[in-house]
Design a protein around this motif. Structure first.
Motif, PDB file in Angstrom:
ATOM      1  N   ALA A  49     -42.405  20.788  46.750  1.00 54.38           N
ATOM      2  CA  ALA A  49     -43.266  21.453  45.770  1.00 54.38           C
ATOM      3  C   ALA A  49     -44.300  20.525  45.145  1.00 54.38           C
ATOM      4  O   ALA A  49     -45.411  20.954  44.843  1.00 54.38           O
ATOM      5  CB  ALA A  49     -42.409  22.082  44.678  1.00 54.38           C
ATOM      6  N   GLN A  50     -43.968  19.257  44.968  1.00 52.66           N
ATOM      7  CA  GLN A  50     -44.877  18.353  44.263  1.00 52.66           C
ATOM      8  C   GLN A  50     -46.017  17.832  45.148  1.00 52.66           C
ATOM      9  O   GLN A  50     -46.982  17.272  44.641  1.00 52.66           O
ATOM     10  CB  GLN A  50     -44.118  17.171  43.646  1.00 52.66           C
ATOM     11  N   ILE A  51     -45.947  18.025  46.450  1.00 55.43           N
ATOM     12  CA  ILE A  51     -46.972  17.491  47.352  1.00 55.43           C
ATOM     13  C   ILE A  51     -48.238  18.327  47.249  1.00 55.43           C
ATOM     14  O   ILE A  51     -48.220  19.537  47.460  1.00 55.43           O
ATOM     15  CB  ILE A  51     -46.470  17.450  48.807  1.00 55.43           C
ATOM     16  N   ILE A  52     -49.344  17.637  46.910  1.00 57.52           N
ATOM     17  CA  ILE A  52     -50.629  18.337  46.791  1.00 57.52           C
ATOM     18  C   ILE A  52     -51.685  17.767  47.737  1.00 57.52           C
ATOM     19  O   ILE A  52     -52.755  18.340  47.881  1.00 57.52           O
ATOM     20  CB  ILE A  52     -51.158  18.317  45.342  1.00 57.52           C
ATOM     21  N   PHE A  53     -51.386  16.619  48.376  1.00 58.05           N
ATOM     22  CA  PHE A  53     -52.363  16.022  49.273  1.00 58.05           C
ATOM     23  C   PHE A  53     -51.671  15.261  50.393  1.00 58.05           C
ATOM     24  O   PHE A  53     -50.667  14.577  50.168  1.00 58.05           O
ATOM     25  CB  PHE A  53     -53.286  15.061  48.516  1.00 58.05           C
ATOM     26  N   LEU A  54     -52.208  15.395  51.602  1.00 53.65           N
ATOM     27  CA  LEU A  54     -51.760  14.638  52.765  1.00 53.65           C
ATOM     28  C   LEU A  54     -53.000  13.962  53.338  1.00 53.65           C
ATOM     29  O   LEU A  54     -53.986  14.635  53.613  1.00 53.65           O
ATOM     30  CB  LEU A  54     -51.173  15.568  53.828  1.00 53.65           C
TER      31      LEU A  54
END
Length: 104
Positions: A49-54
């Motif tokens: 859930a906390q991932i906003i960028f790759l």
């Protein structure tokens, strides 16, 4: 469908980056859940859930071994589904990956 929840102990990381890190995530979390043959079922990769960028290099590393198994980027949408535990981020993460791999 094969559902694979990706995870990492450090829950403060909002950005996943680095080719080596992408390869590590694939090796430790994705590869063990796939048969040794070519992929013949849809794989859903579920990001935390906390991932906003790759970043680009992470995406390259994560998919470097998987893309050849599914027959390349032309088969990505047929075999790979991208989502997030945070439904607000699912479309954004999917678009990020598609853009970085130039999937149309």
């Amino acid at each position: 469908m094969i559902k694979i929840r990706l995870d990492w102990p450090d829950k403060t990381l909002q950005f996943w980056s680095g080719n080596k890190f992408g390869r590590l995530v694939y090796k430790e979390q994705v590869a063990p859940k796939l048969s040794t043959n070519e992929v013949d079922d849809v794989i859903e990769l579920i990001f935390p859930a906390q991932i906003i960028f790759l970043n680009f290099s992470f995406v390259q590393g994560l998919f470097s071994e998987l893309l050849p198994r599914i027959g390349g980027v032309s088969n990505f949408k047929k075999y790979i589904k991208i989502s997030s535990e945070n439904s607000n981020h699912s479309d954004e993460i999917q678009k990020m990956i598609w853009d970085k791999l130039r999937i149309r």
